[in-house]
Scaffold this active site. Structure first.
Site: not given
Length: 331
Positions: A161, A266
């Site tokens: 991320e 995710e």
């Protein structure tokens, strides 16, 4: 030609066809990140099948259609979880079930995400040029360790991320010049060990096309390399339809704009909303498949998480360690 000659020619033609045919396409990943599994089991958590009998969680996942596992790696975690040895143990369990594997490098001693990209303590005093070699050595070292222990890796995620970069402050955006060097170091290290593995650059908020364009335009201009755009996706149980539409649009744009593959690294939703989660996940899988060959798969983030484990409530098991219906979407 006599019959035997014709037979020999036919055999040779078949052999040449097999030798020249392209390798079979990698199967669509119906995946799960289970990086907490060893830690939970060590703390006494057990997993059970529908009948209530104790069962291996990887086997339970396989029964839902899961065919790929994602595992995070920290550099020097204080409690040892998610270090090389722990990752190898989980990877062996995944391999035993015939699952493909993604390795997710955080380049930190703990969690890395848009709000925190803290250097490993051992690298904290290193100059930028040394950080570049640190990334290479750590990436190639972990992957070589896995490979030497019989583990095949299909995808390598370079950073977790990283909307705001990684290894702050050196690799923090908008310094894409530095960030590209760090990512390329991880990319090159990955290819040196697993030449056929696809390298993923992963951002949060997969619905946010403007941020993805800004980030990957900047990375491309700085000479950054990647094979796959990875996305996180955590919609609400009441608004998942519009969120899924947005992430699907972003996936199509990433393919058109950069020629990249896309993967949902995710996804998760409230464990108590398992019927809605199942519907959301089935729709997300369909939308990712609709991208075509560039849509590589979807990974649920941490289905093994007991409700409230470390404050997390988007797993896919109940308080008895039994799978909810959420992952039935993969079937």
């Amino acid at each position: 030609m006599n019959g035997s000659s014709k037979g020999m020619c036919a055999w040779l033609a078949l052999l040449l066809t097999c030798l020249c045919a392209p390798a079979a396409a990698q199967s669509f990943a119906k995946g799960a990140d289970v990086s907490w599994i060893d830690q939970q089991e060590s703390s006494g958590r057990v997993f059970r099948n529908a009948a209530g009998a104790n069962a291996d969680f990887f086997a339970l996942l396989k029964g839902t259609g899961v065919n790929a596992i994602r595992l995070r790696v920290w550099v020097n975690p204080k409690d040892g979880w998610c270090d090389g040895a722990d990752v190898l143990n989980m990877a062996k369990r995944a391999k035993a079930q015939g699952m493909q594997i993604m390795i997710d490098f955080h380049y930190s001693d703990s969690w890395a995400d848009p709000g925190q990209q803290t250097k490993p303590a051992a690298w904290s005093g290193d100059a930028f040029s040394k950080l570049v070699t640190d990334v290479y050595a750590h990436t190639s070292g972990i992957l070589s360790y896995l490979k030497s222990n019989g583990i095949d890796v299909s995808w390598v995620q370079v950073g977790n991320e990283i909307n705001s970069g990684m290894l702050w402050p050196d690799g923090k955006t908008p310094n894409f010049g530095n960030l590209a060097q760090l990512i390329n170091s991880g990319y090159n290290a990955s290819k040196s060990v697993y030449p056929n593995a696809k390298v993923v650059v992963h951002l949060a908020n997969g619905y946010d096309n403007a941020t993805f364009r800004w980030f990957f335009d900047g990375l491309k201009s700085a000479g950054g390399k990647w094979d796959v755009v990875g996305m996180s996706h955590y919609p609400s149980s009441s608004g998942w339809q519009s969120a899924n539409t947005q992430i699907a649009s972003n996936m199509r744009d990433m393919v058109a704009r950069y020629g990249a593959d896309v993967i949902v690294s995710e996804v998760g939703m409230d464990w108590q909303q398992d019927a809605a989660t199942r519907a959301m996940l089935a729709d997300l899988v369909a939308k990712t498949r609709a991208v075509g060959a560039h849509g590589l798969g979807v990974f649920y983030w941490e289905p093994d998480a007991y409700p409230g484990w470390q404050g997390y409530t988007k797993g896919a098991v109940n308080n008895n360690g039994q799978l909810t219906q959420a992952l039935a979407a993969f079937q």
